[in-house]
Design a protein around this motif. Structure first.
Motif, PDB file in Angstrom:
ATOM      1  N   PRO A   1       9.216   0.373   9.134  1.00 50.97           N
ATOM      2  CA  PRO A   1       8.532   0.552   7.842  1.00 50.97           C
ATOM      3  C   PRO A   1       7.667   1.812   7.867  1.00 50.97           C
ATOM      4  CG  PRO A   1       7.536  -1.283   9.081  1.00 50.97           C
ATOM      5  CD  PRO A   1       8.673  -0.759   9.913  1.00 50.97           C
ATOM      6  N   GLY A   2       7.656   2.545   6.753  1.00 47.31           N
ATOM      7  CA  GLY A   2       6.961   3.842   6.744  1.00 47.31           C
ATOM      8  C   GLY A   2       5.912   3.954   5.652  1.00 47.31           C
ATOM      9  N   GLY A   3       4.777   4.588   5.998  1.00 45.27           N
ATOM     10  CA  GLY A   3       3.702   4.820   5.040  1.00 45.27           C
ATOM     11  C   GLY A   3       3.218   6.258   5.124  1.00 45.27           C
ATOM     12  N   ASN A   4       2.360   6.530   6.115  1.00 47.12           N
ATOM     13  CA  ASN A   4       1.888   7.905   6.321  1.00 47.12           C
ATOM     14  C   ASN A   4       2.938   8.710   7.096  1.00 47.12           C
ATOM     15  OD1 ASN A   4      -0.186   9.502   5.452  1.00 47.12           O
ATOM     16  ND2 ASN A   4      -1.534   9.119   7.201  1.00 47.12           N
TER      17      ASN A   4
ATOM     18  N   ASN B   1       4.960   7.249  12.309  1.00 46.39           N
ATOM     19  CA  ASN B   1       5.643   6.383  13.272  1.00 46.39           C
ATOM     20  C   ASN B   1       7.146   6.623  13.338  1.00 46.39           C
ATOM     21  OD1 ASN B   1       5.065   4.485  15.262  1.00 46.39           O
ATOM     22  ND2 ASN B   1       5.683   2.766  13.972  1.00 46.39           N
TER      23      ASN B   1
ATOM     24  N   ILE C   1       0.957   0.139   3.882  1.00 46.47           N
ATOM     25  CA  ILE C   1       1.804   1.299   3.581  1.00 46.47           C
ATOM     26  C   ILE C   1       1.687   1.714   2.115  1.00 46.47           C
ATOM     27  CG2 ILE C   1       3.393   1.078   5.524  1.00 46.47           C
ATOM     28  CD1 ILE C   1       5.397  -0.333   3.732  1.00 46.47           C
TER      29      ILE C   1
ATOM     30  N   ILE D   1       0.739   4.173   0.384  1.00 46.11           N
ATOM     31  CA  ILE D   1       0.401   5.583   0.610  1.00 46.11           C
ATOM     32  C   ILE D   1       1.354   6.433  -0.229  1.00 46.11           C
ATOM     33  CG2 ILE D   1       0.346   7.423   2.369  1.00 46.11           C
ATOM     34  CD1 ILE D   1      -0.307   5.203   4.440  1.00 46.11           C
TER      35      ILE D   1
ATOM     36  N   HIS E   1       4.905  -5.724   5.855  1.00 43.56           N
ATOM     37  CA  HIS E   1       5.578  -4.439   6.159  1.00 43.56           C
ATOM     38  C   HIS E   1       6.888  -4.687   6.887  1.00 43.56           C
ATOM     39  CE1 HIS E   1       1.261  -4.654   6.296  1.00 43.56           C
ATOM     40  NE2 HIS E   1       1.325  -3.638   5.445  1.00 43.56           N
TER      41      HIS E   1
END
Ligand SMILES: Cc1ncc(COP(=O)(O)O)c(C=O)c1O
Ligand SMILES: N[C@@H](CCOP(=O)(O)O)C(=O)O
Length: 518
Positions: free
Chosen positions: A325-328, A331, A389, A391, A436
């Motif tokens: 899972p991606g936000g900023n 990762n 997330i 963002i 997430h």
């Protein structure tokens, strides 16, 4: 769609309402180290216990078991032109390149390559499950690839990492027809999320800088809840002041209480995460506060070890897919970097395809991917149950695109209903995942349904935080208390009178519904 705030199964009320340029060192020319894969003492004669007045740091120093002086790393502009000579010592306080772009930590790959893949596999395997300082940590067991030059004495660690990678047998079979589905549970960690992996590295480097009398009075971050928890815990452990900027009323109570308990200076700011991020960048440019968000590429050096661990846990076999899972967006790049280093240094011969999963309410990467990588636009992130997330203007967008392009990657999105249903389905098979991870599982559902991921593909879903940090979302779901959401997998408690007959009636009805059908 928003969570109901007042009614719930358990009448939870908030006890904490938020009102709101130096070159790298010269290369060594000889490599006298042997792999440490074989135990030196027979199993029947256990190692002698260290003297009572010695601690594990002293013991490591006495045994002098490092070979770190052979390796080095420095900052370079991210994805720099090969002709670029711009580089900075990791002891400098720098977050951006001269042109304002992102930085990356570049290791002396020529020095690391003097040792073959088997050497590294054996070395890393030999350190798992031990308490030797600092290798008992899943991050520092890969120290030569993380921060090779830091003195082990400066390391601040809670022996993070080494998180379990488990076979999601029933979930895979029942909901996806898959037989090789795995969950890498990075949320089973010191502060309950993968952020510990990066924060041990960043705070250790700050500890070193402070010992060198560099002007670092405290460490600060903007956060949707997990970065702040990790930062405050590691800083508290080292006695370093931490300052956290939190978007008011947008993080869970369990996340909020973590920095409060760890003694951080907590600012609850009436804006969203992107607003907090902007403020912390401005503040750290003015004050001697070291920036702890993943804009700081040190963090990703720790986070990349989760990828190396996955390979190690599969006995160095490479899975087909890894879903994150991606936000900023730090990762997804950290995973790519970990896998790529293992390939480049000969531990494995390929890397998995990466999938980055976003909430549809905060999906700038997904929209960019769908445009054929033609048109990136930051978005205004809307409220999502996957609050960590939420963002809209990710700082690591360039890193994410690089990771996805170089791993034949895919981006998927999940609506609120999809992510909450996926979370409930996973929980019904014995997990207790965060929303997430529900986003990542939705991506898996979609890619299985479209046939992109095959039933026998070995697939790893990265679970980024512990479900216990996000219980309110589960309470809302199982209370069927979410506007415009069917909550198809809700399992609310049955209210029953306190008499034998009533209890027997409901139990019989329940058992009948569960009886095997012939
Ligand atoms: C629980 C959780 N999952 C996923 C992410 C996304 O990670 P990244 O910001 O590195 O994309 C975050 C933080 O952003 C998080 O806290
Ligand atoms: N989910 C994060 C958001 C900030 O991400 P970072 O990796 O750049 O620190 C959080 O928990 O704060």
């Amino acid at each position: 769609m928003a969570a109901a705030s007042s009614t719930s199964l358990f009448h939870a009320s908030s006890p904490f309402p938020l009102k709101t340029h130096q070159p790298p060192r010269p290369r060594p020319t000889h490599f006298p180290i042997k792999a440490q894969s074989q135990p030196t003492t027979p199993l029947t004669s256990p190692k002698q216990r260290r003297p009572a007045d010695e601690n594990i740091r002293d013991e490591a120093r006495r045994n002098n078991i490092t070979h770190d002086n052979l390796f080095s790393a420095c900052y370079v502009p991210f994805n720099a032109d090969p002709s670029s000579t711009e580089s900075y010592s990791l002891d400098e306080i720098v977050y951006r390149s001269q042109s304002g772009g992102l930085l990356d930590v570049q290791h002396d790959m020529a020095a690391l390559k003097k040792f073959d893949g088997e050497y590294w596999r054996n070395l890393f395997d030999s350190r798992v499950g031990r308490t030797t300082w600092p290798y008992g940590s899943g991050v520092w067991s890969k120290k030569e690839w993380v921060l090779p030059e830091i003195d082990s004495d400066d390391i601040v660690s809670a022996f993070e990492g080494n998180s379990n990678l488990f076979w999601a047998e029933r979930f895979g079979k029942q909901f996806l027809g898959m037989n090789d589905l795995w969950v890498k549970h990075c949320g089973i960690s010191h502060t309950g999320s993968f952020k510990d992996l990066g924060m041990t590295v960043l705070v250790s480097q700050v500890n070193r800088l402070r010992k060198m009398n560099r002007p670092v009075v405290g460490v600060g971050c903007a956060s949707t809840g997990d970065t702040s928890a990790a930062l405050s815990a590691y800083c508290a452990s080292a006695g370093i002041p931490s300052i956290v900027f939190l978007p008011a009323n947008r993080i869970s109570i369990a996340q909020l209480v973590q920095p409060i308990a760890n003694g951080a200076f907590v600012l609850s700011i009436d804006t969203d995460f992107d607003g907090c991020m902007q403020l912390i960048r401005e503040v750290t440019a003015e004050l001697p506060i070291y920036l702890a968000n993943s804009l700081n590429s040190l963090r990703l050096e720790g986070q990349k070890t989760a990828a190396i661990e996955i390979l190690q846990q599969f006995d160095w076999q490479v899975p087909d897919w890894v879903i994150v899972p991606g936000g900023n967006l730090g990762n997804i790049y950290a995973f790519y970097k970990g896998f790529h280093m293992c390939k480049e240094l000969g531990l494995v011969d390929k890397i998995p395809r990466l999938v980055c999963a976003q909430a549809a309410n905060a999906n700038p990467l997904y929209l960019y991917f769908k445009s054929g990588w033609k048109d990136f636009k930051a978005v205004k992130a809307n409220t999502t149950f996957a609050s960590a997330i939420q963002i809209g203007d990710p700082v690591s967008i360039d890193r994410a695109v690089y990771a996805l392009k170089n791993s034949n990657g895919i981006v998927e999105e999940a609506t609120e209903e999809e992510l909450m249903d996926a979370m409930a389905q996973a929980d019904s098979t014995g997990m207790f995942i965060c929303p997430h991870t529900g986003v990542a599982l939705t991506a898996l559902f979609k890619l299985r349904n479209s046939g992109v991921i095959k039933p026998t593909d070995r697939t790893v879903v990265v679970s980024t935080a512990h479900g216990l940090k996000f219980t309110q979302s589960k309470i809302d779901y199982h209370s069927k208390d979410i506007k415009e959401m069917a909550c198809r997998y809700a399992n609310p408690p049955v209210q029953v009178k306190a008499d034998f007959g009533s209890v027997m009636d409901v139990l019989k009805k329940y058992l009948l519904s569960k009886a095997p059908k012939h």
